[in-house]
Design a protein around this motif. Sequence first.
Motif, PDB file in Angstrom:
ATOM      1  N   UNK A 136      -6.524 -12.277  -6.655  1.00  0.00           N
ATOM      2  CA  UNK A 136      -7.103 -12.780  -5.385  1.00  0.00           C
ATOM      3  C   UNK A 136      -6.523 -11.960  -4.287  1.00  0.00           C
ATOM      4  N   UNK A 137      -5.219 -11.358  -4.622  1.00  0.00           N
ATOM      5  CA  UNK A 137      -4.814 -10.441  -3.513  1.00  0.00           C
ATOM      6  C   UNK A 137      -5.028  -8.986  -3.395  1.00  0.00           C
ATOM      7  N   UNK A 138      -5.874  -8.616  -4.476  1.00  0.00           N
ATOM      8  CA  UNK A 138      -6.032  -7.181  -4.496  1.00  0.00           C
ATOM      9  C   UNK A 138      -7.046  -6.596  -3.337  1.00  0.00           C
ATOM     10  N   UNK A 139      -7.877  -7.453  -2.705  1.00  0.00           N
ATOM     11  CA  UNK A 139      -8.645  -6.901  -1.396  1.00  0.00           C
ATOM     12  C   UNK A 139      -7.363  -6.714  -0.142  1.00  0.00           C
ATOM     13  N   UNK A 140      -6.558  -7.450   0.069  1.00  0.00           N
ATOM     14  CA  UNK A 140      -5.471  -7.106   1.112  1.00  0.00           C
ATOM     15  C   UNK A 140      -4.494  -5.916   0.479  1.00  0.00           C
ATOM     16  N   UNK A 141      -4.326  -5.869  -0.755  1.00  0.00           N
ATOM     17  CA  UNK A 141      -3.264  -4.919  -1.213  1.00  0.00           C
ATOM     18  C   UNK A 141      -4.161  -3.515  -1.248  1.00  0.00           C
ATOM     19  N   UNK A 142      -5.293  -3.538  -1.600  1.00  0.00           N
ATOM     20  CA  UNK A 142      -6.291  -2.091  -1.314  1.00  0.00           C
ATOM     21  C   UNK A 142      -6.290  -1.626  -0.022  1.00  0.00           C
ATOM     22  N   UNK A 143      -6.564  -2.614   0.834  1.00  0.00           N
ATOM     23  CA  UNK A 143      -6.656  -2.445   2.424  1.00  0.00           C
ATOM     24  C   UNK A 143      -5.329  -1.521   2.799  1.00  0.00           C
ATOM     25  N   UNK A 144      -4.206  -2.323   2.425  1.00  0.00           N
ATOM     26  CA  UNK A 144      -2.933  -1.765   2.667  1.00  0.00           C
ATOM     27  C   UNK A 144      -2.631  -0.354   2.176  1.00  0.00           C
ATOM     28  N   UNK A 145      -2.906  -0.256   0.846  1.00  0.00           N
ATOM     29  CA  UNK A 145      -2.878   1.253   0.245  1.00  0.00           C
ATOM     30  C   UNK A 145      -3.874   2.318   1.091  1.00  0.00           C
ATOM     31  N   UNK A 146      -5.044   1.765   1.416  1.00  0.00           N
ATOM     32  CA  UNK A 146      -5.921   2.901   1.961  1.00  0.00           C
ATOM     33  C   UNK A 146      -5.754   3.113   3.316  1.00  0.00           C
ATOM     34  N   UNK A 147      -4.694   2.252   4.125  1.00  0.00           N
ATOM     35  CA  UNK A 147      -4.065   2.604   5.215  1.00  0.00           C
ATOM     36  C   UNK A 147      -2.712   3.508   4.927  1.00  0.00           C
ATOM     37  N   UNK A 148      -2.532   3.978   3.908  1.00  0.00           N
ATOM     38  CA  UNK A 148      -1.440   4.900   3.653  1.00  0.00           C
ATOM     39  C   UNK A 148      -1.790   6.298   3.310  1.00  0.00           C
ATOM     40  N   UNK A 149      -1.520   7.244   4.311  1.00  0.00           N
ATOM     41  CA  UNK A 149      -2.506   8.453   4.352  1.00  0.00           C
ATOM     42  C   UNK A 149      -1.731   9.157   3.179  1.00  0.00           C
ATOM     43  N   UNK A 150      -0.655   9.155   2.469  1.00  0.00           N
ATOM     44  CA  UNK A 150      -0.020   9.736   1.396  1.00  0.00           C
ATOM     45  C   UNK A 150      -0.384   9.108   0.087  1.00  0.00           C
ATOM     46  N   UNK A 151      -0.999   7.790   0.081  1.00  0.00           N
ATOM     47  CA  UNK A 151      -1.311   7.484  -1.139  1.00  0.00           C
ATOM     48  C   UNK A 151      -2.614   7.709  -1.705  1.00  0.00           C
ATOM     49  N   UNK A 152      -2.946   8.099  -2.726  1.00  0.00           N
ATOM     50  CA  UNK A 152      -4.123   8.195  -3.437  1.00  0.00           C
ATOM     51  C   UNK A 152      -4.302   6.993  -4.498  1.00  0.00           C
ATOM     52  N   UNK A 153      -5.090   6.144  -4.079  1.00  0.00           N
ATOM     53  CA  UNK A 153      -5.432   5.107  -5.100  1.00  0.00           C
ATOM     54  C   UNK A 153      -6.383   5.147  -6.208  1.00  0.00           C
ATOM     55  N   UNK A 154      -6.007   5.335  -7.230  1.00  0.00           N
ATOM     56  CA  UNK A 154      -6.776   5.595  -8.514  1.00  0.00           C
ATOM     57  C   UNK A 154      -7.413   4.371  -9.244  1.00  0.00           C
ATOM     58  N   UNK A 155      -6.564   3.432  -9.384  1.00  0.00           N
ATOM     59  CA  UNK A 155      -7.077   2.300 -10.048  1.00  0.00           C
ATOM     60  C   UNK A 155      -6.207   1.124 -10.390  1.00  0.00           C
ATOM     61  N   UNK A 156      -6.455   0.284 -11.313  1.00  0.00           N
ATOM     62  CA  UNK A 156      -5.540  -0.696 -11.716  1.00  0.00           C
ATOM     63  C   UNK A 156      -4.826  -0.538 -13.091  1.00  0.00           C
ATOM     64  N   UNK A 157      -3.743  -1.264 -13.098  1.00  0.00           N
ATOM     65  CA  UNK A 157      -3.107  -1.452 -14.365  1.00  0.00           C
ATOM     66  C   UNK A 157      -2.510  -2.726 -14.654  1.00  0.00           C
ATOM     67  N   UNK A 158      -2.458  -2.788 -15.966  1.00  0.00           N
ATOM     68  CA  UNK A 158      -1.928  -4.404 -16.341  1.00  0.00           C
ATOM     69  C   UNK A 158      -1.317  -4.229 -17.784  1.00  0.00           C
TER      70      UNK A 158
END
Length: 220
Positions: A136-158
């Motif tokens: 349930x925290x993924x939406x906020x986390x994704x938004x935070x990562x997308x706001x970081x210009x140097x981070x390229x978000x690939x996917x999920x790990x578990x």
Amino acid sequence: MLAENLSQVEERIHAACARAGRSRSSVTLIAVTKVFPAQAILDAYALGLRDFGENYVQEFDAKAPTLPGLPGARFHLIGHLQSNKSRRAAELFQVIQTVDSPKLAQRIQEQACGPMEVFLEVKLSAEEAKHGAPPEELPQLMEAVRGCSRLALSGLMTMPPWSEDPEQSRPYFRRLRELAEAHHLPALSMGMSNDFEAAIEEGATHIRVGTALFGRRVKR
Ligand SMILES: *Cc1c(COP(=O)(O)O)cnc(C)c1O
């Protein structure tokens, strides 16, 4: 011995891909070299492996200076990252698979010298797993990562609770795939030595394999 283990792992990957109607090239094999000496990385590299997983920043920090340049090699941090180690992690690794808070994302952003590929670690079980963001925290986390210009978000790990029976892991793998689909993320890092076939059948794009390649880890 590594060569033999690798060919067995490759056979298992091919068989799982065939069952799932997937191509072998859709799955990246990450050789998990934690606890093993730098030589294990060199041996695996010589056999054609290019993706390596390490759990501890400090451990890899000791091995990395002993490695020669390995063109094309990519080092993935797959263990929990403490924020006081994030600077060194940003220098040592090409991929950080264990981002689980906006704060950690921000720290990596501040300390990364160049672009950094990241996965979000998701905690799907209440028990055992100490790290990872709840779904349930993924939406906020994704938004935070997308706001970081140097981070390229690939996917999920578990990492599901460990079980001898790979079928116990399957529901977790399926859940991770559903989450990735819901959030339009292409990559799924899931599956280890004992359950990577089920992970591939459920859509894994990255499997993290240690024991099946290098043998059992002996605690130092
Ligand atoms: C150790 C580890 C692996 C590899 O586990 P094996 O069972 O040895 O294949 C994969 N992922 C993570 C996060 C690990 O800590």
